[in-house]
Design an enzyme around this catalytic site. Structure first.
Site, mmCIF file in Angstrom:
data_model
loop_
_atom_site.group_PDB
_atom_site.id
_atom_site.type_symbol
_atom_site.label_atom_id
_atom_site.label_comp_id
_atom_site.label_asym_id
_atom_site.label_seq_id
_atom_site.Cartn_x
_atom_site.Cartn_y
_atom_site.Cartn_z
ATOM 1 N N HIS A 49 0.835 -1.187 0.000
ATOM 2 C CA HIS A 49 0.000 0.000 0.000
ATOM 3 C C HIS A 49 0.875 1.245 0.000
ATOM 4 C CE1 HIS A 49 0.409 -0.767 4.505
ATOM 5 N NE2 HIS A 49 0.850 0.483 4.403
HETATM 6 P P1 TYD Z 1 -2.159 -3.525 7.700
HETATM 7 O O1 TYD Z 1 -2.060 -2.064 7.423
HETATM 8 O O2 TYD Z 1 -3.038 -4.340 6.800
HETATM 9 O O3 TYD Z 1 -0.716 -4.156 7.694
HETATM 10 P P2 TYD Z 1 0.325 -4.125 6.509
HETATM 11 O O4 TYD Z 1 1.422 -3.242 6.997
HETATM 12 O O5 TYD Z 1 0.778 -5.495 6.273
HETATM 13 O O6 TYD Z 1 -0.371 -3.535 5.330
HETATM 14 O O7 TYD Z 1 -2.616 -3.701 9.188
HETATM 15 C C1 TYD Z 1 -3.016 -4.952 9.732
HETATM 16 C C2 TYD Z 1 -4.199 -4.735 10.666
HETATM 17 O O8 TYD Z 1 -3.835 -3.925 11.773
HETATM 18 C C3 TYD Z 1 -5.353 -4.043 9.967
HETATM 19 O O9 TYD Z 1 -6.544 -4.652 10.454
HETATM 20 C C4 TYD Z 1 -5.288 -2.625 10.469
HETATM 21 C C5 TYD Z 1 -4.654 -2.763 11.832
HETATM 22 N N1 TYD Z 1 -3.828 -1.622 12.222
HETATM 23 C C6 TYD Z 1 -4.229 -0.793 13.252
HETATM 24 O O10 TYD Z 1 -5.301 -0.964 13.850
HETATM 25 N N2 TYD Z 1 -3.415 0.240 13.625
HETATM 26 C C7 TYD Z 1 -2.245 0.477 13.020
HETATM 27 O O11 TYD Z 1 -1.524 1.425 13.393
HETATM 28 C C8 TYD Z 1 -1.835 -0.372 11.925
HETATM 29 C C9 TYD Z 1 -0.532 -0.139 11.194
HETATM 30 C C10 TYD Z 1 -2.657 -1.411 11.563
#
Ligand code: TYD
Length: 139
Positions: A49
Site C-alpha cells: 500500500h
Molecule cells: P495492515 O495495514 O493491513 O498491515 P500491513 O502493513 O501489512 O499492510 O494492518 C493490519 C491490521 O492492523 C489491519 O486490520 C489494520 C490494523 N492496524 C491498526 O489498527 N493500527 C495500526 O496502526 C496499523 C498499522 C494497523
C-alpha cells in the site's frame, strides 16, 4: 528521494548501546503513533500500500527484513538489518516488506494515528494518483 535512510547516532559505553529518538530531531516529524511487527511467519510479505499523507520511519530493532520502495516511477530494494538506521516511508511511496527473519522486530514511527482512509491499497489506484498529482508525492 525514493530511498531515504536516516543514520541514528549510537550512544554507547562499556555497558552497551543506546539510541534516543526525539520528535523533530532525529525523527523529522511529531510522532503520533508507534507500531511494530514481530513473529512474522516465514514467506510472508506485507504492506502493499501507499499512504496519501502519512509519513513513517521504519527501524529494524532486531533481525532483518527487506523493503521494495516504489514511487510509481522507480522501484528500489532496501534491506534493514541494524537498529541504527531508519527508512523514511514518505507519503505516496508504495511499499512492500518481505524476507522477514524469524527474529525480526520492525518498529514504525508515524506522524498520524491510524486512519484507513489514508491508505491506497490498490496498485492501479496508486499509479492513477501519482499521474494525476492528487496527493503530494514523495520528496
Ligand atoms: P495492515 O495495514 O493491513 O498491515 P500491513 O502493513 O501489512 O499492510 O494492518 C493490519 C491490521 O492492523 C489491519 O486490520 C489494520 C490494523 N492496524 C491498526 O489498527 N493500527 C495500526 O496502526 C496499523 C498499522 C494497523
Amino acid at each position: 528521494m525514493l530511498v531515504n535512510i536516516i543514520d541514528f547516532n549510537t550512544l554507547g559505553d562499556e555497558r552497551g548501546s543506546l539510541i534516543a529518538l526525539e520528535a523533530n530531531n532525529q525523527i523529522p516529524f511529531e510522532i503520533k503513533r508507534v507500531y511494530y511487527l514481530f513473529a512474522t511467519k516465514p514467506g510472508v510479505a506485507r504492506g502493499f500500500h501507499a499512504h496519501k499523507a502519512l509519513k513513517q520511519i521504519a527501524i529494524c530493532l532486531k533481525g532483518s527484513c527487506r523493503f521494495v520502495m516504489d514511487d510509481g516511477k522507480d522501484k528500489q530494494d532496501v534491506i534493514l538489518a541494524t537498529p541504527n538506521k531508519g527508512l523514511l516511508i514518505d507519503a505516496m511511496q508504495w511499499h512492500e516488506m518481505y524476507d522477514f527473519s524469524e527474529d525480526c522486530v520492525l518498529m514504525v514511527l508515524a506522524d498520524q494515528v491510524y486512519d484507513e482512509s489514508d491508505y491506497i491499497r490498490e496498485y492501479s489506484k496508486f499509479i492513477e494518483a501519482v499521474n494525476s498529482h492528487v496527493y503530494s508525492s514523495a520528496k
